[in-house]
Design an enzyme around this catalytic site. Structure first.
Site, short mmCIF file in Angstrom:
data_model
loop_
_atom_site.label_atom_id
_atom_site.label_comp_id
_atom_site.label_asym_id
_atom_site.label_seq_id
_atom_site.Cartn_x
_atom_site.Cartn_y
_atom_site.Cartn_z
N THR A 14 4.77 2.50 0.11
CA THR A 14 4.11 3.77 0.75
C THR A 14 2.58 3.80 0.82
O THR A 14 1.93 4.80 1.31
CB THR A 14 4.57 5.26 0.04
OG1 THR A 14 4.44 4.75 -1.15
CG2 THR A 14 6.23 5.25 0.39
N ARG A 102 -5.09 -10.66 -13.27
CA ARG A 102 -5.73 -11.64 -12.86
C ARG A 102 -6.62 -12.65 -13.71
O ARG A 102 -6.68 -13.94 -13.09
CB ARG A 102 -6.83 -10.99 -11.75
CG ARG A 102 -6.43 -10.35 -10.59
CD ARG A 102 -7.28 -9.73 -9.84
NE ARG A 102 -6.69 -8.93 -8.68
CZ ARG A 102 -7.18 -7.82 -8.60
NH1 ARG A 102 -8.40 -7.31 -9.04
NH2 ARG A 102 -6.56 -7.04 -7.38
N CYS A 132 -9.85 -7.36 -3.36
CA CYS A 132 -10.34 -7.34 -1.96
C CYS A 132 -11.66 -8.01 -1.79
O CYS A 132 -11.73 -8.59 -0.75
CB CYS A 132 -9.98 -6.19 -1.50
SG CYS A 132 -10.85 -4.73 -2.18
N GLN A 159 -18.70 -2.11 1.28
CA GLN A 159 -17.33 -2.10 1.12
C GLN A 159 -17.01 -0.90 1.72
O GLN A 159 -17.42 0.20 1.78
CB GLN A 159 -16.85 -2.04 -0.41
CG GLN A 159 -17.11 -3.48 -0.83
CD GLN A 159 -16.59 -3.49 -2.38
OE1 GLN A 159 -17.42 -4.07 -3.25
NE2 GLN A 159 -15.79 -2.74 -2.89
N SER A 162 -11.15 2.35 2.40
CA SER A 162 -9.99 2.18 2.06
C SER A 162 -9.75 1.22 0.94
O SER A 162 -8.66 1.07 0.20
CB SER A 162 -9.03 1.57 3.38
OG SER A 162 -9.62 0.21 3.58
N HIS A 257 -14.09 -5.22 4.61
CA HIS A 257 -15.34 -5.43 3.85
C HIS A 257 -16.41 -6.37 4.17
O HIS A 257 -16.02 -7.27 5.00
CB HIS A 257 -15.11 -5.83 2.29
CG HIS A 257 -14.52 -4.91 1.37
ND1 HIS A 257 -14.24 -3.62 1.67
CD2 HIS A 257 -13.71 -5.03 0.21
CE1 HIS A 257 -13.36 -2.97 0.87
NE2 HIS A 257 -13.13 -3.72 -0.33
N1 LIG Z 1 -7.07 -0.90 -0.97
C1 LIG Z 1 -7.44 -2.12 -1.10
O1 LIG Z 1 -8.40 -2.59 -0.24
C2 LIG Z 1 -7.05 -2.97 -1.95
C3 LIG Z 1 -7.40 -4.50 -2.06
C4 LIG Z 1 -6.80 -5.44 -2.84
C5 LIG Z 1 -6.09 -4.85 -3.89
N2 LIG Z 1 -5.72 -3.38 -3.81
C6 LIG Z 1 -4.88 -3.14 -5.18
O2 LIG Z 1 -3.44 -2.75 -4.67
C7 LIG Z 1 -2.82 -1.80 -5.29
C8 LIG Z 1 -2.35 -0.70 -4.26
O3 LIG Z 1 -3.71 -0.09 -3.73
P1 LIG Z 1 -3.72 0.86 -2.53
O4 LIG Z 1 -5.17 1.08 -2.12
O5 LIG Z 1 -2.35 0.62 -1.66
O6 LIG Z 1 -3.19 2.19 -3.41
P2 LIG Z 1 -2.54 3.46 -2.81
O7 LIG Z 1 -2.77 3.61 -1.40
O8 LIG Z 1 -2.96 4.79 -3.99
O9 LIG Z 1 -1.01 3.25 -3.16
C9 LIG Z 1 -0.56 3.24 -4.18
C10 LIG Z 1 1.15 2.78 -4.06
O10 LIG Z 1 1.70 3.06 -5.62
C11 LIG Z 1 2.70 3.63 -5.71
N3 LIG Z 1 3.02 4.21 -7.07
C12 LIG Z 1 1.86 4.90 -7.65
N4 LIG Z 1 2.32 5.21 -8.83
C13 LIG Z 1 3.88 4.78 -8.79
C14 LIG Z 1 4.76 4.67 -10.15
N5 LIG Z 1 4.40 5.24 -11.45
N6 LIG Z 1 5.80 3.81 -9.81
C15 LIG Z 1 6.00 3.24 -8.76
N7 LIG Z 1 5.09 3.15 -7.68
C16 LIG Z 1 4.09 4.00 -7.84
C17 LIG Z 1 2.56 4.62 -4.61
O11 LIG Z 1 3.80 5.20 -4.46
P3 LIG Z 1 3.94 6.87 -4.05
O12 LIG Z 1 3.44 7.05 -2.68
O13 LIG Z 1 5.59 7.27 -4.14
O14 LIG Z 1 2.76 7.81 -5.06
C18 LIG Z 1 1.96 3.93 -3.57
O15 LIG Z 1 2.92 3.38 -3.01
C19 LIG Z 1 -3.98 -1.47 -6.22
O16 LIG Z 1 -3.76 -1.90 -7.56
C20 LIG Z 1 -5.36 -1.64 -5.70
O17 LIG Z 1 -6.05 -2.11 -6.83
C21 LIG Z 1 -6.18 -2.65 -3.11
#
Ligand SMILES: NC(=O)c1ccc[n+]([C@@H]2O[C@H](COP(=O)([O-])OP(=O)(O)OC[C@H]3O[C@@H](n4cnc5c(N)ncnc54)[C@H](OP(=O)(O)O)[C@@H]3O)[C@@H](O)[C@H]2O)c1
Length: 352
Positions: A14, A102, A132, A159, A162, A257
């Protein structure tokens, strides 16, 4: 070894990365049998579309990983830390997008165009996907390193919102809405701060601004994001002594980015040759004709898969150095696409 297509779990389906992942899974070659969607209990029962079909989101639990071959984790660090080992214990190979593992010696950090062979080196059955910002540049830098031998990297990032998740995107749009109609804003110190009120995940207003900060504060004034660029580049390229200096800056861009890079090599470089070399590297597109106004910008790159490189110049003061500007979609190659590519390498293992 079987003819059964492997079962995939998308944990964090999500979120910002999860949403792009579902799009990528719907458009790339389909190598998966069942796809299970998982998030927190808050999202259980929600229906999301993947491969043209509605699938119900399940709350995370140990049982949700039973029968899963590959589990992608797109969740915050602490959730990965707790649940990735549980998924691995239940028999899944985890591809984790968070920063939880990592730099662990027994977890490979994989970029298929650079070090695909590391996928098989996974004693804990966990594979990490790089940050990222590192991912947005490393395919291009890896190609230059293979040709010239990289010794130093000086990086300034620009950056997107998002990179701070869905909350970052929502905050940027809310702030833009608040400043869009008042044409006096940005002319007096403090006027934009007063107008936007809610900073969201950023330490200063992002609308009409640039913010020289991403991540959390580490020793000696460095940010966690800057240390990730250094440590992850070293690990992916297999250069433990690479000299890296990064300054990470947030700009009012939704997704993609950008990075300005000064890279120094062990041999002399030639800009035209570097341009040709990059243009023939998988995952890289060169767009470099400033006379025609052609160079990558984030709004043109967003939604695409490759790393786009332009402004390629040999340093005026050092024949071993190149200056260049590149853009990569932080939610595609910077996160979901790289994870999908790693998972596809694993799917081959299950089906070959
Ligand atoms: N954004 C970027 O550019 C980027 C790039 C590379 C890596 N990342 C990494 O990818 C990961 C996700 O980032 P995002 O930007 O997509 O974050 P986000 O939009 O905040 O989404 C977080 C996701 O994690 C789920 N979640 C949160 N707490 C949870 C729990 N206790 N149990 C199960 N699911 C849980 C949420 O579900 P609900 O909707 O149910 O809360 C949601 O699906 C992070 O570690 C981030 O550092 C992000």
């Amino acid at each position: 070894m079987s003819n059964r297509l492997p079962t995939l779990a998308v944990v964090g389906a999500t979120g910002a990365v999860g949403t792009v992942m579902l799009d990528i899974l719907s458009t790339r070659k389909n190598v998966w049998g069942e796809i299970r969607l998982v998030a927190s209990a808050r999202s259980a029962g929600k229906r999301l579309t993947v491969r043209g079909e509605e699938v119900e989101v399940q709350a995370i639990s140990p049982e949700v990983f039973d029968g899963v071959d590959v589990a992608m984790f797109d969740v915050p660090d602490e959730v990965s830390k707790e649940w990735a080992p549980i998924a691995a214990e239940r028999g899944a190979v985890v591809v984790d997008n968070s920063g939880a593992f990592r730099l662990d010696d027994d977890v490979p950090l994989v970029v298929p165009e650079v070090n695909a062979e590391q996928v098989r080196n996974r004693p804990r059955n966990i594979i990490s996907n790089p940050n990222c910002t590192t991912l947005s540049m490393i395919v291009a830098i890896g190609a230059l390193h293979r040709a010239y031998g990289l010794t130093d990297l000086v990086v300034s990032s620009y950056q997107a919102a998002s990179g701070a998740g869905q909350q970052g995107v929502d905050t940027l749009y809310d702030q833009i809405a608040k400043v869009a109609t008042d044409r006096t804003l940005g002319t007096r110190a403090g006027d934009v701060r007063a107008a936007v009120s809610d900073l969201g995940p950023f330490p200063a207003p992002l609308a009409l601004n640039v913010v020289p900060w991403a991540g959390s504060l580490k020793d000696d004034g460095w940010s966690s994001e800057e240390l990730k660029v250094r440590n992850e580049s070293r690990k992916i390229l297999g250069l433990p002594d690479l000299r890296v200096s990064a300054t990470c800056v947030r700009v009012p861009v939704v997704t993609t980015h950008s990075l300005a890079i000064h890279a120094t090599f062990s041999t002399e470089v030639d800009a035209d040759e570097a341009r040709r070399l990059l243009a023939s590297s998988p995952g890289v597109v060169v767009q470099d004709d400033p006379a025609k106004g052609e160079f990558p910008t984030p709004i043109d790159v967003v939604g695409t898969d490759p790393t786009w490189v332009g402004r390629i110049r040999r340093s005026l003061d050092d024949p071993r150095s190149l200056d260049l500007f590149l853009c990569g979609d932080n939610l595609r190659k910077g996160a979901a696409l790289n994870t999908a590519q790693i998972a596809e390498l694993l799917a081959e293992e299950f089906t070959s």
